[in-house]
Design a protein around this motif. Structure first.
Motif, PDB file in Angstrom:
ATOM      1  N   CYS A 423       0.848  -1.193   0.000  1.00 36.82           N
ATOM      2  CA  CYS A 423       0.000   0.000   0.000  1.00 36.82           C
ATOM      3  C   CYS A 423       0.881   1.240   0.000  1.00 36.82           C
ATOM      4  CB  CYS A 423      -0.908   0.009   1.222  1.00 36.82           C
ATOM      5  SG  CYS A 423      -2.251  -1.183   1.130  1.00 36.82           S
ATOM      6  N   SER A 424       0.503   2.197  -0.811  1.00 32.42           N
ATOM      7  CA  SER A 424       1.301   3.405  -0.949  1.00 32.42           C
ATOM      8  C   SER A 424       1.191   4.289   0.275  1.00 32.42           C
ATOM      9  CB  SER A 424       0.839   4.204  -2.178  1.00 32.42           C
ATOM     10  OG  SER A 424      -0.389   4.854  -1.912  1.00 32.42           O
ATOM     11  N   GLN A 425       2.048   5.284   0.319  1.00 30.18           N
ATOM     12  CA  GLN A 425       1.888   6.371   1.268  1.00 30.18           C
ATOM     13  C   GLN A 425       0.594   7.127   0.953  1.00 30.18           C
ATOM     14  OE1 GLN A 425       3.783   6.331  -1.351  1.00 30.18           O
ATOM     15  NE2 GLN A 425       4.139   8.347  -2.235  1.00 30.18           N
ATOM     16  N   HIS A 426       0.147   7.962   1.881  1.00 30.38           N
ATOM     17  CA  HIS A 426      -1.037   8.799   1.666  1.00 30.38           C
ATOM     18  C   HIS A 426      -0.805   9.716   0.474  1.00 30.38           C
ATOM     19  CE1 HIS A 426      -4.347  11.544   2.665  1.00 30.38           C
ATOM     20  NE2 HIS A 426      -3.496  12.541   2.562  1.00 30.38           N
ATOM     21  N   ILE A 427      -1.687   9.660  -0.511  1.00 28.85           N
ATOM     22  CA  ILE A 427      -1.587  10.534  -1.688  1.00 28.85           C
ATOM     23  C   ILE A 427      -2.444  11.778  -1.488  1.00 28.85           C
ATOM     24  CG2 ILE A 427      -1.923  10.718  -4.181  1.00 28.85           C
ATOM     25  CD1 ILE A 427       0.306   8.777  -3.418  1.00 28.85           C
ATOM     26  N   GLY A 428      -3.650  11.605  -0.970  1.00 21.35           N
ATOM     27  CA  GLY A 428      -4.537  12.746  -0.730  1.00 21.35           C
ATOM     28  C   GLY A 428      -5.775  12.683  -1.589  1.00 21.35           C
ATOM     29  N   ASP A 429      -6.466  13.801  -1.707  1.00 25.74           N
ATOM     30  CA  ASP A 429      -7.694  13.872  -2.485  1.00 25.74           C
ATOM     31  C   ASP A 429      -7.369  14.179  -3.944  1.00 25.74           C
ATOM     32  OD1 ASP A 429      -8.847  13.521  -0.038  1.00 25.74           O
ATOM     33  OD2 ASP A 429      -9.597  15.578   0.156  1.00 25.74           O
ATOM     34  N   LEU A 430      -7.827  13.308  -4.836  1.00 22.80           N
ATOM     35  CA  LEU A 430      -7.492  13.454  -6.259  1.00 22.80           C
ATOM     36  C   LEU A 430      -8.421  14.489  -6.903  1.00 22.80           C
ATOM     37  CD1 LEU A 430      -6.925   9.726  -7.322  1.00 22.80           C
ATOM     38  CD2 LEU A 430      -5.256  11.407  -6.538  1.00 22.80           C
ATOM     39  N   GLU A 431      -8.134  15.740  -6.605  1.00 22.53           N
ATOM     40  CA  GLU A 431      -9.008  16.790  -7.119  1.00 22.53           C
ATOM     41  C   GLU A 431      -8.248  17.915  -7.807  1.00 22.53           C
ATOM     42  OE1 GLU A 431     -11.114  17.934  -3.652  1.00 22.53           O
ATOM     43  OE2 GLU A 431      -9.479  19.135  -2.839  1.00 22.53           O
ATOM     44  N   ASN A 432      -6.928  17.779  -7.935  1.00 23.73           N
ATOM     45  CA  ASN A 432      -6.171  18.778  -8.678  1.00 23.73           C
ATOM     46  C   ASN A 432      -5.010  18.102  -9.390  1.00 23.73           C
ATOM     47  OD1 ASN A 432      -3.810  18.726  -6.883  1.00 23.73           O
ATOM     48  ND2 ASN A 432      -5.141  19.774  -5.416  1.00 23.73           N
ATOM     49  N   TYR A 433      -4.404  18.825 -10.296  1.00 29.67           N
ATOM     50  CA  TYR A 433      -3.354  18.264 -11.140  1.00 29.67           C
ATOM     51  C   TYR A 433      -2.159  17.780 -10.319  1.00 29.67           C
ATOM     52  CZ  TYR A 433       0.629  18.087 -14.300  1.00 29.67           C
ATOM     53  OH  TYR A 433       1.755  17.686 -14.969  1.00 29.67           O
ATOM     54  N   GLN A 434      -1.752  18.576  -9.313  1.00 27.32           N
ATOM     55  CA  GLN A 434      -0.576  18.226  -8.529  1.00 27.32           C
ATOM     56  C   GLN A 434      -0.751  16.886  -7.808  1.00 27.32           C
ATOM     57  OE1 GLN A 434       2.390  19.437  -8.228  1.00 27.32           O
ATOM     58  NE2 GLN A 434       2.207  21.302  -9.450  1.00 27.32           N
ATOM     59  N   THR A 435      -1.946  16.657  -7.236  1.00 25.86           N
ATOM     60  CA  THR A 435      -2.186  15.402  -6.528  1.00 25.86           C
ATOM     61  C   THR A 435      -2.253  14.238  -7.500  1.00 25.86           C
ATOM     62  OG1 THR A 435      -3.494  16.690  -4.944  1.00 25.86           O
ATOM     63  CG2 THR A 435      -3.604  14.304  -4.765  1.00 25.86           C
ATOM     64  N   LEU A 436      -2.908  14.437  -8.640  1.00 23.24           N
ATOM     65  CA  LEU A 436      -2.979  13.380  -9.652  1.00 23.24           C
ATOM     66  C   LEU A 436      -1.575  13.031 -10.164  1.00 23.24           C
ATOM     67  CD1 LEU A 436      -4.785  11.545 -11.366  1.00 23.24           C
ATOM     68  CD2 LEU A 436      -4.906  13.381 -13.049  1.00 23.24           C
ATOM     69  N   LYS A 437      -0.744  14.042 -10.321  1.00 20.49           N
ATOM     70  CA  LYS A 437       0.640  13.813 -10.759  1.00 20.49           C
ATOM     71  C   LYS A 437       1.400  12.991  -9.718  1.00 20.49           C
ATOM     72  CE  LYS A 437       4.588  16.461 -12.621  1.00 20.49           C
ATOM     73  NZ  LYS A 437       5.644  16.292 -11.618  1.00 20.49           N
ATOM     74  N   SER A 438       1.193  13.313  -8.453  1.00 19.67           N
ATOM     75  CA  SER A 438       1.827  12.547  -7.381  1.00 19.67           C
ATOM     76  C   SER A 438       1.349  11.098  -7.399  1.00 19.67           C
ATOM     77  CB  SER A 438       1.508  13.186  -6.022  1.00 19.67           C
ATOM     78  OG  SER A 438       2.032  12.419  -4.959  1.00 19.67           O
ATOM     79  N   PHE A 439       0.076  10.895  -7.648  1.00 19.97           N
ATOM     80  CA  PHE A 439      -0.527   9.557  -7.740  1.00 19.97           C
ATOM     81  C   PHE A 439       0.128   8.742  -8.860  1.00 19.97           C
ATOM     82  CE2 PHE A 439      -3.979   7.183  -9.997  1.00 19.97           C
ATOM     83  CZ  PHE A 439      -4.282   6.238  -9.027  1.00 19.97           C
ATOM     84  N   THR A 440       0.207   9.315 -10.054  1.00 24.06           N
ATOM     85  CA  THR A 440       0.744   8.566 -11.196  1.00 24.06           C
ATOM     86  C   THR A 440       2.248   8.321 -11.052  1.00 24.06           C
ATOM     87  OG1 THR A 440       0.994  10.624 -12.458  1.00 24.06           O
ATOM     88  CG2 THR A 440      -1.056   9.406 -12.747  1.00 24.06           C
ATOM     89  N   GLU A 441       2.976   9.316 -10.561  1.00 22.62           N
ATOM     90  CA  GLU A 441       4.417   9.144 -10.393  1.00 22.62           C
ATOM     91  C   GLU A 441       4.732   8.111  -9.323  1.00 22.62           C
ATOM     92  OE1 GLU A 441       5.912  13.641 -11.719  1.00 22.62           O
ATOM     93  OE2 GLU A 441       5.829  13.073  -9.591  1.00 22.62           O
ATOM     94  N   SER A 442       3.960   8.102  -8.267  1.00 21.21           N
ATOM     95  CA  SER A 442       4.190   7.138  -7.189  1.00 21.21           C
ATOM     96  C   SER A 442       3.891   5.718  -7.645  1.00 21.21           C
ATOM     97  CB  SER A 442       3.344   7.501  -5.966  1.00 21.21           C
ATOM     98  OG  SER A 442       3.757   8.732  -5.399  1.00 21.21           O
TER      99      SER A 442
END
Length: 762
Positions: A423-442
């Motif tokens: 299971c990954s670290q906490h990514i957060g709420d997928l509601e903006n580009y920066q968080t989505l980018k963190s999600f895909t990169e992780s």
């Protein structure tokens, strides 16, 4: 002459970056063995040769005396032909072959390093980056496996002669400690202003002075930047809240010592273990009644504080000079935490007055973990730094590699293969580009780190979730949609290494149902592989959709409209919102922008508004959190509740809201009413589960969903269910909220692949 025995040993688990090779070397010397030990992409390999009794003792000690940060998952021993040898060596790491090595999480500064930090005669005195095999950065600096210095962000720092001598000395605790460094050869800290100009003087002492003067600082930690302010300063904490656009959500507080934590909050044995352990999460604790040394803006109208102890040398040095400080994620609103220096200076320049930063790069942004002690064990609310990416082992094998994309809020993802779920670290709420980018990169980082090429990809049923859209864009994989609340229950089952069947109680705020409505108050008959909706909260309109989630008074209007004989003019919630009340009620009655929901989260919202606790929220779950804290825990009374006996069973939430209103209008105190609401909901859980147990013979109940972060409800429900002879499963390894969804999704796919599809009560 004693006969020689030679064995090849494969050790799998978290065995790299935790001092395992020096441990093996020392162990082999103790038993007089010859051979070698090394890292490879699968873990640790050992070739050991000696007398039969010595080899047996070595293998026993290998399992039972491992380093404190090691987590041995599997030891495989193969007998080999003896070949003779005189010494035992640590050999160079091997980078070829399948990648099965497990990466350790970051670990708090150990006692030995802390002693050096405070010793004026030690060459690492007051050095903010000292570490050893028992502590320091791991996951956040790892670029690749095996875990060797060239594969970390320490690669650019060449060891000086003294550090190299320690690194190569098997008798030294820094033997093969990959981030080893000192002031001569390691990273350095500096203090800069918003114009990126370096400030003179000792950076840490100068930073402490600024904090004591009421300034807001950005501080670079293990997994990203934090925003810091003096915890006892009303002006500083209010300024931080205003600049960060965080109106009410509590800030975490870092305290220098356990003794200070005990002065601020009630700290029992489990809380002390969590605060002082190597993971160092934020621990939610009840405030002491006899302390007022924390500014009101730190945790407004909250009976609890989120405390943590320092987990890096830099934090120790800073808090020893400042005392308690607010230490909250370095971001604005719901953006991901900043972890690169340029990014931090750009994004946090309008918040922080100065930046305490350094030149050791962070490879993976990782927020702090959050836990709540409950009945002698941790109730995880956010599993991140200190926990991720350590694997969750399961008693079953995943027939094929799986990627589970998780939920939209509190997102994590999960990659699974063999018998491990990562299971990954906490990514957060997928509601903006920066968080989505963190999600895909992780995801890409995890895929490379653990050599997992997913064949099946699990996702939520909601078509508009960004995690679902990400899954739909992948090619060459099989997509598997998993209903949100089934994923919750599957996560609880897998958390307890149970396949089912179970009566799953999934209570949360929002989840896309198979009928297209918004679920959130569900009773499921479930296994890992499948479920039936056996009961639920009676659906009511959600007037205004998302607006009703942000404005709980709208849910009060929706529920109260069921009882038109009520003297609504006597209720303050109606008077406060009378200009919009009729419009919202009309919206609910006509079904215009008012989808149906069975959400228990929205039921909590309605009651919080009726009791004048919260009309609007500034963060997710705020009304429910404040309702729990408002309740009198000594009150044991409850209300009658209407529960249908059909299929599926329906629980009438409107009847419960009516009882709350009647009690309130009769003059009962809101603290008592809030407690009776909780008690009644616990009784409803017990009643429905007992009925379903009688119908099906299933006597195990799994409790999951964000509502069960509420320990008052959790306590009442568990006690009542156990009194009825039920076995109750709760979470301990992953959060019960949406942070555990990805784990549940992966478990579902694994079970389907194992053909566990039949439901035993059918």
């Amino acid at each position: 002459m004693k006969s020689l025995v030679r064995v090849a040993v494969r050790v799998e688990g978290v065995v790299q970056g935790v001092g395992f090779r020096p441990f093996v070397h020392s162990l082999a010397s103790r038993f007089g063995l010859a051979g070698r030990v090394g890292n490879d992409t699968g873990g640790v390999f050992i070739d050991a040769e000696g007398a039969e009794s010595a080899v047996a003792g070595f293998l026993s000690a290998l399992r039972h005396d491992a380093p404190r940060l090691a987590d041995i998952q599997r030891v495989t021993v193969t007998e080999q032909r003896p070949r003779g040898g005189d010494d035992f060596t640590i050999v160079a790491s091997e980078s070829a072959g399948p990648r099965n090595a497990l990466v350790s999480s970051d670990s708090a500064t150990c006692a030995a390093c802390l002693a050096e930090l405070r010793d004026p005669t030690d060459r690492r005195y007051r050095y903010p980056f000292l570490n050893c095999t028992d502590c320091g950065p791991r996951f956040t600096i790892v670029r690749d496996v095996p875990y060797d210095r060239p594969n970390t962000t320490m690669a650019g720092f060449s060891m000086c002669d003294e550090c190299a001598e320690e690194y190569h000395d098997p008798r030294d605790r820094r033997f093969h400690a990959q981030p080893v460094c000192c002031p001569r050869c390691g990273p350095s800290v500096r203090l800069v202003d918003n114009d990126r100009a370096e400030l003179s003087g000792d950076p840490i002492r100068r930073a402490a002075d600024l904090l004591r003067d009421g300034r807001v600082l950005a501080v670079k930690g293990l997994g990203g930047y934090h925003l810091a302010a003096a915890a006892d300063s009303d002006a500083a904490t209010a300024a931080l809240r205003r600049r960060k656009h965080r109106e009410d959500k509590p800030f975490a507080v870092m305290v220098p010592t356990l003794r200070v934590a005990q002065r601020l909050c009630e700290v029992d044995a489990e809380a002390q273990r969590l605060l002082t352990g190597h993971r160092r999460p934020i621990v939610l604790l009840d405030r002491r009644d006899d302390t007022d040394s924390v500014a009101a803006a730190v945790a407004p109208d909250n009976r609890q504080l989120g405390l943590m102890l320092p987990y890096t040398p830099l934090h120790h040095l800073l808090t020893e000079l400042t005392g308690p400080i607010v230490l909250t994620s370095g971001n604005v609103s719901d953006e991901p935490i900043a972890f690169g220096e340029d990014d931090a200076l750009d994004r946090l320049g309008g918040i922080a007055d100065a930046f305490l930063t350094h030149d050791r790069a962070i490879h993976v942004r990782t927020d702090d973990s959050v836990v709540r002690p409950w009945r002698g064990r941790p109730l995880l609310l956010r599993r991140s730094r200190g926990y991720a990416p350590e694997p969750l082992s399961l008693p079953w094998v995943f027939p094929r590699p799986v990627l589970a994309c998780g939920a939209e809020q509190k997102n994590t993802f999960c990659l699974a293969k063999d018998s491990y779920a990562f299971c990954s670290q906490h990514i957060g709420d997928l509601e903006n580009y920066q968080t989505l980018k963190s999600f895909t990169e992780s995801i890409e980082h995890f895929r490379g780190l653990f050599d997992i090429e997913p064949v099946a990809v699990a996702h939520d049923l909601h078509p508009d979730y960004l995690s679902t859209r990400y899954a739909s864009q992948l090619r060459g994989v099989e997509l598997v949609g998993v209903q949100h609340h089934h994923a919750h229950i599957a996560a609880c089952l897998a958390d307890n290494s149970v396949a089912g069947p179970t009566i799953g109680v999934a209570f949360d705020g929002t989840g896309y149902g198979t009928d297209g409505t918004i679920w959130g108050g569900e009773f499921l008959l479930a296994t890992l592989a499948g479920f039936e909706r056996a009961g639920h909260l009676e659906p009511v309109p959600l007037p205004g959709g998302q607006a009703a989630i942000r404005q709980p008074w709208r849910m009060a209007a929706s529920y109260l409209d069921s009882y038109r004989d009520l003297p609504l003019e006597l209720l303050p919630v109606v008077r406060r919102n009378e200009r919009q009340w009729r419009q919202v009620v009309s919206m609910a009655r006509n079904g215009v922008n008012a989808p149906l929901t069975s959400s228990v989260g929205r039921l909590f919202d309605a009651v919080a508004a009726v009791l004048d606790i919260r009309d609007t929220v500034n963060y997710e779950g705020q009304a429910a959190i404040e309702l729990e804290q408002h309740a009198d825990p000594k009150e044991l009374g409850s209300y009658p509740l209407l529960i249908g006996d059909g299929e599926p069973i329906r629980v009438c939430g409107a009847r419960l809201v009516r009882a709350v209103v009647d009690d309130l209008l009769s003059g009962t105190g809101t603290e008592v009413v809030a407690a009776r609401f909780h008690n009644t909901l616990a009784q409803a859980i017990t009643s429905v589960c007992t009925t379903l147990g009688e119908r099906t013979g299933v006597r195990t109940v799994a409790l999951s969903g964000g509502v069960f972060c509420n320990t008052l409800l959790l306590d009442r429900a568990v006690d009542a269910l156990v009194a009825e002879g039920m076995t109750v499963l709760t979470h301990s390894r992953v959060p019960c909220n949406d942070g555990g969804i990805s784990f549940g999704q992966a478990a579902v796919v694994g079970a389907l692949d194992r053909e566990w599809g039949c439901l035993p009560w059918q």
